[in-house]
Design a protein around this motif. Structure first.
Motif, PDB file in Angstrom:
ATOM      1  N   TYR A   1       4.542   0.503  10.357  1.00  0.00           N
ATOM      2  CA  TYR A   1       4.007  -0.415   9.353  1.00  0.00           C
ATOM      3  C   TYR A   1       5.028  -1.522   9.073  1.00  0.00           C
ATOM      4  O   TYR A   1       6.233  -1.241   9.027  1.00  0.00           O
ATOM      5  CB  TYR A   1       3.767   0.305   8.025  1.00  0.00           C
ATOM      6  CG  TYR A   1       2.758   1.417   8.039  1.00  0.00           C
ATOM      7  CD1 TYR A   1       1.437   1.193   7.651  1.00  0.00           C
ATOM      8  CD2 TYR A   1       3.123   2.713   8.407  1.00  0.00           C
ATOM      9  CE1 TYR A   1       0.515   2.228   7.625  1.00  0.00           C
ATOM     10  CE2 TYR A   1       2.199   3.744   8.387  1.00  0.00           C
ATOM     11  CZ  TYR A   1       0.898   3.495   7.998  1.00  0.00           C
ATOM     12  OH  TYR A   1      -0.011   4.520   7.968  1.00  0.00           O
TER      13      TYR A   1
ATOM     14  N   GLU B   1      -7.154   4.674   3.613  1.00  0.00           N
ATOM     15  CA  GLU B   1      -6.018   4.009   2.972  1.00  0.00           C
ATOM     16  C   GLU B   1      -6.273   2.507   2.837  1.00  0.00           C
ATOM     17  O   GLU B   1      -6.042   1.916   1.769  1.00  0.00           O
ATOM     18  CB  GLU B   1      -4.773   4.268   3.819  1.00  0.00           C
ATOM     19  CG  GLU B   1      -3.502   3.647   3.318  1.00  0.00           C
ATOM     20  CD  GLU B   1      -2.348   3.893   4.282  1.00  0.00           C
ATOM     21  OE1 GLU B   1      -1.298   3.271   4.082  1.00  0.00           O
ATOM     22  OE2 GLU B   1      -2.509   4.690   5.227  1.00  0.00           O
TER      23      GLU B   1
ATOM     24  N   CYS C   1      -1.140  -1.584  11.053  1.00  0.00           N
ATOM     25  CA  CYS C   1      -0.365  -0.436  11.521  1.00  0.00           C
ATOM     26  C   CYS C   1      -0.525  -0.288  13.025  1.00  0.00           C
ATOM     27  O   CYS C   1      -1.629  -0.427  13.557  1.00  0.00           O
ATOM     28  CB  CYS C   1      -0.848   0.824  10.802  1.00  0.00           C
ATOM     29  SG  CYS C   1      -0.109   2.366  11.387  1.00  0.00           S
TER      30      CYS C   1
ATOM     31  N   TYR D   1     -11.698  -2.546   6.985  1.00  0.00           N
ATOM     32  CA  TYR D   1     -10.927  -1.842   8.020  1.00  0.00           C
ATOM     33  C   TYR D   1     -11.555  -2.038   9.389  1.00  0.00           C
ATOM     34  O   TYR D   1     -12.781  -2.042   9.549  1.00  0.00           O
ATOM     35  CB  TYR D   1     -10.873  -0.351   7.706  1.00  0.00           C
ATOM     36  CG  TYR D   1     -10.276   0.481   8.823  1.00  0.00           C
ATOM     37  CD1 TYR D   1      -8.906   0.535   9.015  1.00  0.00           C
ATOM     38  CD2 TYR D   1     -11.090   1.203   9.689  1.00  0.00           C
ATOM     39  CE1 TYR D   1      -8.347   1.283  10.045  1.00  0.00           C
ATOM     40  CE2 TYR D   1     -10.549   1.969  10.725  1.00  0.00           C
ATOM     41  CZ  TYR D   1      -9.175   1.997  10.890  1.00  0.00           C
ATOM     42  OH  TYR D   1      -8.641   2.744  11.913  1.00  0.00           O
TER      43      TYR D   1
ATOM     44  N   HIS E   1      -3.134  11.647   6.121  1.00  0.00           N
ATOM     45  CA  HIS E   1      -4.160  10.792   5.558  1.00  0.00           C
ATOM     46  C   HIS E   1      -4.868   9.999   6.650  1.00  0.00           C
ATOM     47  O   HIS E   1      -4.370   9.836   7.757  1.00  0.00           O
ATOM     48  CB  HIS E   1      -3.553   9.840   4.531  1.00  0.00           C
ATOM     49  CG  HIS E   1      -2.468   8.980   5.092  1.00  0.00           C
ATOM     50  ND1 HIS E   1      -1.182   9.430   5.290  1.00  0.00           N
ATOM     51  CD2 HIS E   1      -2.492   7.692   5.526  1.00  0.00           C
ATOM     52  CE1 HIS E   1      -0.449   8.470   5.803  1.00  0.00           C
ATOM     53  NE2 HIS E   1      -1.216   7.408   5.967  1.00  0.00           N
ATOM     54  N   ASP E   2      -6.047   9.491   6.301  1.00  0.00           N
ATOM     55  CA  ASP E   2      -6.843   8.677   7.197  1.00  0.00           C
ATOM     56  C   ASP E   2      -6.503   7.213   6.915  1.00  0.00           C
ATOM     57  O   ASP E   2      -6.645   6.745   5.781  1.00  0.00           O
ATOM     58  CB  ASP E   2      -8.324   8.971   6.935  1.00  0.00           C
ATOM     59  CG  ASP E   2      -9.248   8.174   7.835  1.00  0.00           C
ATOM     60  OD1 ASP E   2      -8.749   7.441   8.698  1.00  0.00           O
ATOM     61  OD2 ASP E   2     -10.478   8.289   7.656  1.00  0.00           O
ATOM     62  N   ILE E   3      -6.048   6.481   7.917  1.00  0.00           N
ATOM     63  CA  ILE E   3      -5.652   5.092   7.715  1.00  0.00           C
ATOM     64  C   ILE E   3      -6.832   4.257   7.242  1.00  0.00           C
ATOM     65  O   ILE E   3      -6.686   3.365   6.398  1.00  0.00           O
ATOM     66  CB  ILE E   3      -5.038   4.511   8.998  1.00  0.00           C
ATOM     67  CG1 ILE E   3      -3.748   5.267   9.344  1.00  0.00           C
ATOM     68  CG2 ILE E   3      -4.741   3.023   8.850  1.00  0.00           C
ATOM     69  CD1 ILE E   3      -3.110   4.833  10.651  1.00  0.00           C
TER      70      ILE E   3
ATOM     71  N   LEU F   1       0.838  -1.192   0.000  1.00  0.00           N
ATOM     72  CA  LEU F   1       0.000   0.000   0.000  1.00  0.00           C
ATOM     73  C   LEU F   1       0.873   1.242   0.000  1.00  0.00           C
ATOM     74  O   LEU F   1       1.949   1.264   0.580  1.00  0.00           O
ATOM     75  CB  LEU F   1      -0.918  -0.001   1.221  1.00  0.00           C
ATOM     76  CG  LEU F   1      -1.833  -1.220   1.331  1.00  0.00           C
ATOM     77  CD1 LEU F   1      -2.738  -1.085   2.539  1.00  0.00           C
ATOM     78  CD2 LEU F   1      -2.663  -1.402   0.080  1.00  0.00           C
ATOM     79  N   GLN F   2       0.369   2.269  -0.640  1.00  0.00           N
ATOM     80  CA  GLN F   2       1.132   3.497  -0.791  1.00  0.00           C
ATOM     81  C   GLN F   2       0.476   4.632  -0.021  1.00  0.00           C
ATOM     82  O   GLN F   2      -0.735   4.757   0.021  1.00  0.00           O
ATOM     83  CB  GLN F   2       1.226   3.894  -2.265  1.00  0.00           C
ATOM     84  CG  GLN F   2       1.968   2.874  -3.114  1.00  0.00           C
ATOM     85  CD  GLN F   2       2.071   3.301  -4.552  1.00  0.00           C
ATOM     86  OE1 GLN F   2       1.285   4.116  -5.033  1.00  0.00           O
ATOM     87  NE2 GLN F   2       3.061   2.768  -5.252  1.00  0.00           N
ATOM     88  N   SER F   3       1.295   5.457   0.585  1.00  0.00           N
ATOM     89  CA  SER F   3       0.818   6.658   1.263  1.00  0.00           C
ATOM     90  C   SER F   3       1.570   7.860   0.718  1.00  0.00           C
ATOM     91  O   SER F   3       2.748   7.765   0.384  1.00  0.00           O
ATOM     92  CB  SER F   3       1.079   6.575   2.774  1.00  0.00           C
ATOM     93  OG  SER F   3       0.327   5.555   3.358  1.00  0.00           O
TER      94      SER F   3
ATOM     95  N   HIS G   1       4.238  -1.733   2.762  1.00  0.00           N
ATOM     96  CA  HIS G   1       3.912  -0.315   2.709  1.00  0.00           C
ATOM     97  C   HIS G   1       4.976   0.445   1.944  1.00  0.00           C
ATOM     98  O   HIS G   1       6.157   0.114   2.008  1.00  0.00           O
ATOM     99  CB  HIS G   1       3.794   0.259   4.123  1.00  0.00           C
ATOM    100  CG  HIS G   1       2.854   1.419   4.210  1.00  0.00           C
ATOM    101  ND1 HIS G   1       1.493   1.262   4.233  1.00  0.00           N
ATOM    102  CD2 HIS G   1       3.071   2.746   4.226  1.00  0.00           C
ATOM    103  CE1 HIS G   1       0.933   2.456   4.296  1.00  0.00           C
ATOM    104  NE2 HIS G   1       1.863   3.370   4.282  1.00  0.00           N
TER     105      HIS G   1
END
Length: 240
Positions: free
Chosen positions: A223, A90, A141, A98, A85-87, A77-79, A228
């Motif tokens: 993470y 994501e 996370c 989630y 940002h809101d996990i 996953l990319q941030s 990630h």
């Protein structure tokens, strides 16, 4: 439906497996049928199946393991590096369910470590929280956060039963500046909730935010390093 014989067989095998993965039919961790089994299914040579699986592995969809076969890989996953940002968003954007839980929540006078994290000149009451974020019920996370109750007094009585502290802060508290620090760490006993073996590489993102000149929060997000990635998009400066 008539098969398109112009497409090489290994590509058709690859497309069939890829469709099962991307549709959710084969979720992360699913063991792919053995090469011999796939060869029998598609009435082809094992080398043809091997070629299809090699391409899927190169694209990051499966992981090939010696002696134990291939499994569907959890996507990386990319941030965005420079965004808050809101996990939850994501995780859901990647197609996972989630969930999160608060492991510890305590109001206390800021310790010396808390003052360093929030860059406080003198101790103030803080809310200390640790949370575990999950994707499809798997650890995703680890969050370790302190919130200054001097800047955000309403946090003391906030309920985080249905909304994570980070999402609550995004909705409730304006921020005027933020600082990110990114580093690599090794898993240890303090990260046992992530269910990693000791010394597993992890990605640590530390973020501090302010509202005007008041420190609001400092959070450390950990993470698993193989699941990630961070992405930054930017334009060239006038100087080139």
């Amino acid at each position: 439906m008539m098969e398109n014989r112009a497409i090489p067989l290994h590509r058709r095998i690859r497309a069939a497996i890829e469709d099962k993965i991307l549709s959710g039919g084969w979720p992360p961790g699913t063991r792919i049928p053995a090469e011999t089994e796939l060869a029998a299914t598609y009435n082809c040579a094992r080398m043809t199946v091997n070629k299809a699986l090699t391409e899927l592995a190169a694209d990051g969809l499966i992981e090939r393991r010696r002696k134990s076969g291939s499994v569907v890989k959890r996507p990386v996953l990319q941030s965005a590096v420079l965004e808050i940002h809101d996990i939850k968003a994501e995780v859901e954007a990647a197609g996972f369910a989630y969930r999160y839980r608060v492991e510890r929540q305590k109001v206390r006078e800021a310790t010396r470590a808390d003052c360093d994290r929030l860059q406080l000149d003198a101790p103030v009451p803080v809310l200390a929280l640790t949370c575990l974020h999950l994707a499809d019920n798997r650890p995703f996370c680890w969050e370790d956060r302190v919130i200054s109750l001097s800047a955000v007094p309403q946090a003391q009585d906030a309920s985080f039963d249905h909304q994570s502290p980070g999402a609550w802060l995004i909705d409730e508290v304006p921020w005027s500046a933020a600082e990110h620090r990114i580093s690599a760490v090794a898993a240890d006993a303090s990260l046992s909730a992530l269910e990693l073996t000791p010394s597993t590489p992890c990605l640590a993102i530390e973020r501090r935010t302010w509202n005007a000149d008041k420190p609001v929060t400092h959070v450390r997000l950990i993470y698993p390093g193989d699941a990630h990635a961070l992405v930054a998009r930017f334009a060239p400066s006038k100087a080139g």
